[in-house]
Structures are given as structure tokens and as C-alpha cells.
Design a protein around this motif. Structure first.
Motif, short mmCIF file in Angstrom:
data_model
loop_
_atom_site.label_atom_id
_atom_site.label_comp_id
_atom_site.label_asym_id
_atom_site.label_seq_id
_atom_site.Cartn_x
_atom_site.Cartn_y
_atom_site.Cartn_z
N LEU A 47 1.07 -1.04 0.20
CA LEU A 47 -0.04 -0.03 0.09
C LEU A 47 0.81 1.00 0.22
CD1 LEU A 47 -2.94 0.97 0.21
CD2 LEU A 47 -2.84 1.09 2.44
N ASP A 48 1.95 0.83 0.99
CA ASP A 48 2.72 2.79 1.01
C ASP A 48 3.10 2.76 -0.75
OD1 ASP A 48 4.03 -0.02 0.72
OD2 ASP A 48 5.03 0.44 2.72
N ARG A 49 4.02 2.09 -1.15
CA ARG A 49 4.32 1.97 -2.42
C ARG A 49 3.38 2.24 -3.16
NH1 ARG A 49 4.96 -3.59 -4.19
NH2 ARG A 49 2.88 -2.93 -4.80
N ASP A 50 2.28 1.57 -3.86
CA ASP A 50 1.57 1.87 -4.53
C ASP A 50 0.87 3.13 -4.32
OD1 ASP A 50 1.62 -0.33 -5.28
OD2 ASP A 50 -0.19 -1.26 -4.70
N PHE A 51 0.67 3.66 -2.86
CA PHE A 51 0.41 5.11 -2.72
C PHE A 51 1.44 6.29 -3.27
CE2 PHE A 51 -0.05 9.27 -0.50
CZ PHE A 51 -1.44 9.90 -0.57
N THR A 52 2.13 5.99 -2.96
CA THR A 52 3.78 7.04 -3.06
C THR A 52 3.59 6.97 -4.96
OG1 THR A 52 5.03 6.37 -1.18
CG2 THR A 52 5.60 7.01 -3.04
N ASN A 53 3.66 6.19 -4.92
CA ASN A 53 4.26 5.95 -6.91
C ASN A 53 2.67 7.08 -7.60
OD1 ASN A 53 5.99 4.80 -6.96
ND2 ASN A 53 5.30 2.25 -7.42
N ALA A 54 1.67 6.72 -6.96
CA ALA A 54 0.07 7.11 -7.39
C ALA A 54 0.19 8.42 -7.39
CB ALA A 54 -1.07 6.78 -6.69
N TYR A 129 -18.11 -0.76 -0.54
CA TYR A 129 -18.29 -2.64 -1.24
C TYR A 129 -19.54 -3.72 -1.15
CZ TYR A 129 -14.37 -4.99 1.61
OH TYR A 129 -13.67 -4.90 2.60
N ALA A 130 -19.46 -4.26 -1.67
CA ALA A 130 -21.17 -5.21 -1.19
C ALA A 130 -19.63 -6.40 -0.25
CB ALA A 130 -21.80 -6.11 -2.11
N ASP A 131 -21.47 -7.05 1.15
CA ASP A 131 -20.78 -7.88 2.06
C ASP A 131 -19.90 -9.07 1.84
OD1 ASP A 131 -20.07 -8.90 4.86
OD2 ASP A 131 -21.86 -10.34 4.44
N GLY A 132 -20.60 -9.95 0.48
CA GLY A 132 -20.52 -10.66 -0.14
C GLY A 132 -18.62 -10.57 -0.48
N LYS A 133 -18.24 -9.62 -0.93
CA LYS A 133 -16.87 -9.93 -0.90
C LYS A 133 -16.22 -9.28 -0.67
CE LYS A 133 -18.09 -8.34 -5.65
NZ LYS A 133 -17.71 -7.67 -7.35
N GLN A 134 -14.86 -9.73 -0.79
CA GLN A 134 -14.19 -10.41 0.26
C GLN A 134 -12.89 -9.18 -0.64
OE1 GLN A 134 -12.51 -11.82 2.82
NE2 GLN A 134 -14.97 -12.78 2.05
N LEU A 135 -12.18 -8.32 0.07
CA LEU A 135 -11.50 -7.35 -0.06
C LEU A 135 -10.67 -7.39 -1.26
CD1 LEU A 135 -9.91 -4.27 0.66
CD2 LEU A 135 -8.83 -4.89 2.29
N ASN A 136 -9.84 -8.90 -1.07
CA ASN A 136 -8.81 -9.10 -2.17
C ASN A 136 -9.63 -8.55 -3.44
OD1 ASN A 136 -6.42 -9.48 -1.72
ND2 ASN A 136 -6.61 -11.60 -1.16
N GLU A 137 -11.24 -9.05 -3.64
CA GLU A 137 -12.04 -8.83 -5.16
C GLU A 137 -12.47 -7.74 -5.50
OE1 GLU A 137 -15.56 -11.87 -5.34
OE2 GLU A 137 -14.77 -12.24 -3.07
N VAL A 138 -11.76 -6.68 -4.44
CA VAL A 138 -12.03 -5.84 -4.62
C VAL A 138 -11.21 -4.85 -4.63
CG1 VAL A 138 -14.57 -5.90 -4.66
CG2 VAL A 138 -13.25 -4.97 -2.90
N LYS A 139 -9.82 -4.61 -4.19
CA LYS A 139 -8.73 -4.24 -3.88
C LYS A 139 -8.44 -3.05 -4.84
CE LYS A 139 -5.32 -6.46 -2.66
NZ LYS A 139 -4.05 -7.03 -1.89
N THR A 140 -8.12 -3.61 -5.89
CA THR A 140 -7.42 -3.24 -6.79
C THR A 140 -8.37 -1.86 -7.61
OG1 THR A 140 -6.26 -5.09 -8.22
CG2 THR A 140 -6.96 -3.23 -9.14
N GLU A 141 -9.99 -1.65 -7.74
CA GLU A 141 -10.98 -0.35 -7.82
C GLU A 141 -10.67 0.32 -6.14
OE1 GLU A 141 -14.96 -0.10 -8.91
OE2 GLU A 141 -14.34 -2.39 -8.68
N ALA A 142 -11.25 -0.17 -5.56
CA ALA A 142 -10.98 0.05 -4.32
C ALA A 142 -9.34 1.05 -4.22
CB ALA A 142 -11.28 -0.42 -3.17
#
Length: 162
Positions: A47-54, A129-142
Motif C-alpha cells: 500500500l505504501d509503495r502504491d500510494f507513493t507512486n500514485a 463494497y458489498a458484504d459478499g465480496k472479500q477485500l482481495n476481490e475489490v482491492k485494485t478498484e478500491a
């Protein structure tokens, strides 16, 4: 006739002065984004790397400033202070119908040419995001949605002065 048209074009061009479609109001030539360490109670790897790059990419794409590793005229630094998932709404069975991922960042901004522009500020944004989803499923978009909002807010506060 040609002289009048040329004179008109030159007068319009010079009377308007420099203008940036992104609204950037700086005379700086370089910027530096130091690594935003993840100090949140829950540490999401990368997360730290991705935010810095963004943040680096947004400034690079919306300005003509040069990214440097040291001695930047504009310096961005800070840390990720919040990474939290919380239920947002309940179903009739008392389970979460929706979850909210919230990411918070503390920014310190320094303008080495004018210390009056220096400041420290907290930024945060969320993704539902919907409860039926795990964070891993929506992490990229989130992450994309959250980073876009936080980095744009930082950009507006430091360069666009909106």
C-alpha cells in the motif's frame, strides 16, 4: 490586413499571460515525493509503495515539474495513518450488507522557495463494497478510487490552490 490579424493574435496571446489547464500556480521546476511509510494499525502489503507512486504519477502527468529524488523545490512526505474496514449497513439478519474501506494519509508539504506555503494536513477517503465480496476481490478498484481522490485533493491544495 495581415498586420492587423497578426497584431490581434499577438495581443490576445500576450495579454492573457501563461495559463495552465490544470490550474497549477507555481514557478517551481522540481518536486520530490518521499516514501509514504505505512503506519496504520493494519498494514496492507504494498500500500505504501502504491500510494507513493500514485502521488508521483499524478503530479508528473498534470504538471511540467521534474520528479527528483533529492533537493526538490516542492517536497511531499508523510505516512499512511489509517487502513480500516467497517460494516456500513445491516441486513434483517444483523449481518453487514455493505463494508467500507477507509484509507487515511498524513501529508507534510514543503516549498523550499517559500516557507509560507508549508503545511501538514490529513486526507482520507473510502470505498464501499458489498458484504459478499472479500477485500482481495475489490482491492485494485478500491485503491484506485481512494488514491485518485486523495492525490487529487493533495494536488489541489499544494499546486492548484483551489
Amino acid at each position: 490586413m495581415k498586420k492587423i490579424v497578426l497584431l490581434l493574435i499577438l495581443s490576445i496571446t500576450y495579454s492573457c499571460g501563461p495559463y495552465s489547464f490544470t490550474g497549477v500556480s507555481t514557478t517551481a521546476e522540481t518536486y520530490q515525493v518521499n516514501f509514504f511509510q505505512n503506519n496504520a494499525p493494519i498494514v496492507e502489503p504494498g500500500l505504501d509503495r502504491d500510494f507513493t507512486n500514485a502521488l508521483q504519477d499524478l503530479i508528473l502527468n498534470q504538471t511540467n515539474l521534474d520528479l527528483v529524488g533529492t533537493n526538490g523545490q516542492l517536497i511531499y512526505e508523510g505516512e499512511i495513518t489509517e487502513f480500516r474496514i467497517a460494516p456500513m449497513s445491516a441486513t434483517a439478519q444483523n449481518t453487514a450488507a455493505q463494508n467500507r474501506l477507509t484509507i487515511g494519509v498524513n501529508l507534510r508539504f514543503y516549498d523550499t522557495r517559500n516557507s509560507d506555503n508549508d503545511f501538514e494536513k490529513k486526507y482520507s477517503f473510502f470505498y464501499d463494497y458489498a458484504d459478499g465480496k472479500q477485500l482481495n476481490e475489490v482491492k485494485t478498484e478500491a485503491f484506485q478510487v481512494i488514491f485518485e481522490r486523495i492525490t487529487q485533493d493533495i494536488f489541489n491544495d499544494t499546486l492548484a490552490k483551489w
